[in-house]
Design a protein around this motif. Structure first.
Motif, PDB file in Angstrom:
ATOM      1  N   ASP A  53       0.790  -1.139  -0.089  1.00  0.00           N
ATOM      2  CA  ASP A  53       0.059  -0.159   0.088  1.00  0.00           C
ATOM      3  C   ASP A  53       0.999   1.230  -0.063  1.00  0.00           C
ATOM      4  N   HIS A  55      -0.137   5.049   0.194  1.00  0.00           N
ATOM      5  CA  HIS A  55      -0.901   6.112  -0.322  1.00  0.00           C
ATOM      6  C   HIS A  55      -0.549   7.312  -0.030  1.00  0.00           C
ATOM      7  N   HIS A  61      -9.480   6.983   0.911  1.00  0.00           N
ATOM      8  CA  HIS A  61      -9.364   5.551   1.580  1.00  0.00           C
ATOM      9  C   HIS A  61      -9.158   5.592   3.078  1.00  0.00           C
ATOM     10  N   HIS A  72      -2.755   4.927   6.856  1.00  0.00           N
ATOM     11  CA  HIS A  72      -1.947   3.904   7.121  1.00  0.00           C
ATOM     12  C   HIS A  72      -0.952   3.865   5.723  1.00  0.00           C
TER      13      HIS A  72
HETATM   14 ZN   LIG Z   1      -4.851   0.819   1.990  1.00  0.00          ZN
END
Ligand SMILES: [Zn+2]
Length: 202
Positions: A53, A55, A61, A72
């Motif tokens: 991930d 981000h 999200h 996160h």
């Molecule tokens: Zn995520």
């Protein structure tokens, strides 16, 4: 294990492990097992992919901006780093996803490598026909990735001793495994794979 197999390790990042902002219970417990799988694939000169991930700070999200999850795996943060126990080979291909500030991306098939190549194109390039998939979380990113892989036409084998789920609802992981298997995924453990590999060599 055939030449056309590859290993995909899903999201073994600090934030998904104990003390992380979106920790999977005992998420780090599977890492030593994943390292064994990595050794087998590396020594067989088979590709190892690792998704993450990745981000932006601001994304829909995250809860703060109307999404489902606490913040996160923000790009370049400690939480986004691969867990220090994970032993990725230098040749590992890193796949990043979730960069779009307006989309949830759970599947590695929505990820790209450092050059922007999509995962599906990389699988074609390496003529990969079978993916061995482990990592976090069984009921989200592993599940979505496996469903996409099956749709893409790849064979999929789940590393049963190297996946763990969030289980927001009890038994989410179990249900996810059942679903993946009912759609065609096979299951394996490190003992079985080690035996297969030894058999091929011997
Ligand atoms: Zn995520």
């Amino acid at each position: 294990m055939k030449k056309k197999s590859a290993l995909l390790i899903v999201d073994i990042q600090n934030d998904f492990c104990p003390n992380g902002s979106l920790a999977v219970p005992e998420g780090d417990a599977i890492i030593p097992v994943l390292n064994k799988y990595i050794k087998i694939f590396s020594s067989g000169k088979l590709p190892v992919f690792a998704s993450r991930d990745w981000h932006p700070k601001k994304t829909t999200h995250f809860k703060e901006f109307g999404g489902p999850w606490p913040a996160h795996c923000v790009q370049d943060s400690h939480g986004a780093r691969f867990h220090p126990v994970l032993r990725l080979p230098e040749s590992a291909i890193i796949l990043s996803k979730g960069m779009d500030p307006e989309a949830d991306s759970y599947s590695a098939f929505q990820a790209v490598d450092a050059k922007g190549n999509e995962f599906a194109d990389l699988l074609k390039k390496f003529s990969i026909k079978e993916l061995f998939v482990g990592g976090l979380a069984a009921d989200y990113c592993v599940r979505w990735t496996v469903l996409d892989a099956l749709k893409f036409g790849s064979r999929v084998t789940l590393l049963m001793d190297a996946i763990k789920g969030v289980n927001l609802r009890e038994k989410d992981s179990e249900a996810a495994v059942e679903e993946m298997v009912s759609l065609g995924a096979k299951k394996i453990t490190i003992e079985k794979l080690s035996r297969m590999f030894a058999g091929e060599r011997g």
